[in-house]
Design a protein around this motif. Structure first.
Motif, PDB file in Angstrom:
ATOM      1  N   ASP A  93      -1.855   4.871   3.846  1.00  0.00           N
ATOM      2  CA  ASP A  93      -2.463   5.363   5.089  1.00  0.00           C
ATOM      3  C   ASP A  93      -2.812   4.247   6.075  1.00  0.00           C
ATOM      4  OD1 ASP A  93      -2.442   8.145   4.402  1.00  0.00           O
ATOM      5  OD2 ASP A  93      -4.042   7.732   2.963  1.00  0.00           O
ATOM      6  N   ILE A  94      -2.309   3.051   5.820  1.00  0.00           N
ATOM      7  CA  ILE A  94      -2.587   1.937   6.741  1.00  0.00           C
ATOM      8  C   ILE A  94      -2.093   2.344   8.145  1.00  0.00           C
ATOM      9  CG2 ILE A  94      -0.386   0.733   6.314  1.00  0.00           C
ATOM     10  CD1 ILE A  94      -1.913  -1.918   6.501  1.00  0.00           C
ATOM     11  N   SER A  95      -2.890   1.971   9.166  1.00  0.00           N
ATOM     12  CA  SER A  95      -2.485   2.357  10.525  1.00  0.00           C
ATOM     13  C   SER A  95      -1.350   1.451  11.001  1.00  0.00           C
ATOM     14  CB  SER A  95      -3.678   2.236  11.483  1.00  0.00           C
ATOM     15  OG  SER A  95      -3.946   0.875  11.740  1.00  0.00           O
ATOM     16  N   PRO A  96      -0.482   1.968  11.886  1.00  0.00           N
ATOM     17  CA  PRO A  96       0.606   1.122  12.395  1.00  0.00           C
ATOM     18  C   PRO A  96       0.069  -0.108  13.115  1.00  0.00           C
ATOM     19  CG  PRO A  96       0.526   3.248  13.551  1.00  0.00           C
ATOM     20  CD  PRO A  96      -0.402   3.342  12.396  1.00  0.00           C
ATOM     21  N   LEU A  99      -0.907  -2.622  10.453  1.00  0.00           N
ATOM     22  CA  LEU A  99       0.313  -3.140   9.821  1.00  0.00           C
ATOM     23  C   LEU A  99       0.994  -4.162  10.729  1.00  0.00           C
ATOM     24  CD1 LEU A  99       2.251  -2.960   7.394  1.00  0.00           C
ATOM     25  CD2 LEU A  99       3.370  -1.041   8.504  1.00  0.00           C
ATOM     26  N   ASN A 100       1.095  -3.840  12.015  1.00  0.00           N
ATOM     27  CA  ASN A 100       1.709  -4.778  12.966  1.00  0.00           C
ATOM     28  C   ASN A 100       0.894  -6.058  13.091  1.00  0.00           C
ATOM     29  OD1 ASN A 100       4.179  -3.807  13.919  1.00  0.00           O
ATOM     30  ND2 ASN A 100       3.187  -2.303  15.249  1.00  0.00           N
TER      31      ASN A 100
ATOM     32  N   ARG B  56       5.989  12.973   4.846  1.00  0.00           N
ATOM     33  CA  ARG B  56       5.331  12.084   5.805  1.00  0.00           C
ATOM     34  C   ARG B  56       6.364  11.467   6.749  1.00  0.00           C
ATOM     35  NH1 ARG B  56       0.600   8.136   6.390  1.00  0.00           N
ATOM     36  NH2 ARG B  56      -0.135   8.978   4.411  1.00  0.00           N
ATOM     37  N   GLU B  66      -1.590  12.106  10.267  1.00  0.00           N
ATOM     38  CA  GLU B  66      -0.892  11.574   9.088  1.00  0.00           C
ATOM     39  C   GLU B  66       0.596  11.661   9.392  1.00  0.00           C
ATOM     40  OE1 GLU B  66      -2.363  12.716   5.054  1.00  0.00           O
ATOM     41  OE2 GLU B  66      -0.275  13.292   4.763  1.00  0.00           O
ATOM     42  N   LYS B  69       4.538   6.760  11.710  1.00  0.00           N
ATOM     43  CA  LYS B  69       4.583   5.555  12.557  1.00  0.00           C
ATOM     44  C   LYS B  69       4.596   4.244  11.764  1.00  0.00           C
ATOM     45  CE  LYS B  69       2.793   5.153  16.826  1.00  0.00           C
ATOM     46  NZ  LYS B  69       1.809   5.251  17.937  1.00  0.00           N
ATOM     47  N   ALA B  70       3.712   4.141  10.777  1.00  0.00           N
ATOM     48  CA  ALA B  70       3.683   2.905   9.977  1.00  0.00           C
ATOM     49  C   ALA B  70       4.940   2.811   9.105  1.00  0.00           C
ATOM     50  CB  ALA B  70       2.427   2.860   9.107  1.00  0.00           C
ATOM     51  N   PHE B  71       5.397   3.967   8.614  1.00  0.00           N
ATOM     52  CA  PHE B  71       6.628   3.993   7.806  1.00  0.00           C
ATOM     53  C   PHE B  71       7.806   3.451   8.621  1.00  0.00           C
ATOM     54  CE2 PHE B  71       6.107   7.293   4.145  1.00  0.00           C
ATOM     55  CZ  PHE B  71       4.852   6.791   3.847  1.00  0.00           C
ATOM     56  N   ILE B  73       7.854   1.242  10.835  1.00  0.00           N
ATOM     57  CA  ILE B  73       7.810  -0.230  10.951  1.00  0.00           C
ATOM     58  C   ILE B  73       8.495  -0.861   9.730  1.00  0.00           C
ATOM     59  CG2 ILE B  73       6.285  -2.250  11.007  1.00  0.00           C
ATOM     60  CD1 ILE B  73       4.212  -0.401  12.468  1.00  0.00           C
TER      61      ILE B  73
END
Lengths: 179, 179
Positions: A93-96, A99-100, B56, B66, B69-71, B73
């Motif tokens: 569930d880390i936010s984008p 992560l960036n 997801r 949920e 977006k992070a995926f 990346i």
């Protein structure tokens, strides 16, 4: 008697060739650059099947047309994949945004990549032209990244290279992120 | 007689619960979204241990907090690693310029990433808000990239995801590059 002389000559010649071959191998293994590559492999915890790939990784563009520039491109993506994979595996569930943020920290030449490379002593190993400063962050960073391309190609699996990176750097990720 | 009535009641209740559970599972499996995910896995040639990861990946930010977006990346870096790894493994002397050119082709949203995603029918699967166009290149591309993060996490190996990408896209690389 004649045939035994010929046999003796053949055996002597073969022995000479064998000794010469041994001396050449020994000479190659004992060059300071080769010795440095041996030590580097121990530090990385990875033994190359083809050390030529590591030689290439430790060769800057100023030294030869056969250099580490293309390797550094693959190496950079291997590092990014490794970092984002480990962060997402740990916290799906880390936010984008987060992560960036962590990715840009890890790929920063000055504060991360060149620091890792210098810690491995790459500035003392990488081959550069006499006019080039081997301690320049871009040079060290390029060599550092290129290592992970060399491992990817040598082992046939980029994941192996990502794991070597993670072992080298992973422990610091927490503190680096806390900065 | 009383104890046998109680036993009978317990057995009946358990049977009821079992049937209800079965009905729920069946209902979940038979939703159009779930059916689409099943088909998608066949197209990818990868079966998920945790289909939640694929759910997801097929969820746009307009649909839920949920989302993928992070995926996306991680997925983008997996694709880059896969492409540069395969190109360098095939030609260790590839120039950095050529490597970068091919990488930028493959990561282009309009001409590559969204095309691949549309070919897989992702615009018909990805969940978006009513006001969002699921066929928009950025939406399809995000979903496409997110698939490779989902496979990386599900299998524990980004290389697996890279191989799925290579199988999907690899055959076209030659022609894409020739454009």
């Amino acid at each position: 008697m004649r045939s035994s002389t010929v046999r003796c000559f053949i055996i002597f010649t073969l022995l000479l060739l064998l000794l010469q071959g041994h001396a050449t191998t020994h000479k190659l293994l004992s060059s300071p650059f080769s010795t440095a590559l041996e030590t580097l492999q121990k530090q990385l915890g990875y033994t190359f099947k083809s050390t030529d790939l590591l030689r290439r990784a430790m060769t800057h563009a100023s030294f030869s047309e056969e250099n580490n520039k293309a390797f550094a491109i693959l190496g950079a993506t291997v590092i990014e994949t490794s970092v984002s994979f480990h962060l997402l595996s740990k916290d799906v569930d880390i936010s984008p945004k987060e992560l960036n943020r962590r990715l840009s920290q890890i790929t920063n030449v000055e504060s991360s990549c060149a620091v890792d490379g210098t810690r491995l002593g790459l500035h003392k190993i990488v081959r550069v032209s006499p006019k080039t400063n081997s301690s320049a962050p871009a040079v060290v960073c390029g060599a550092f990244r290129a290592i992970f391309a060399a491992i990817s190609i040598d082992s046939g699996m980029p994941d192996n290279a990502g794991n070597v990176f993670w072992n080298l750097h992973g422990g610091d990720l927490g503190s680096a992120v806390a900065l």
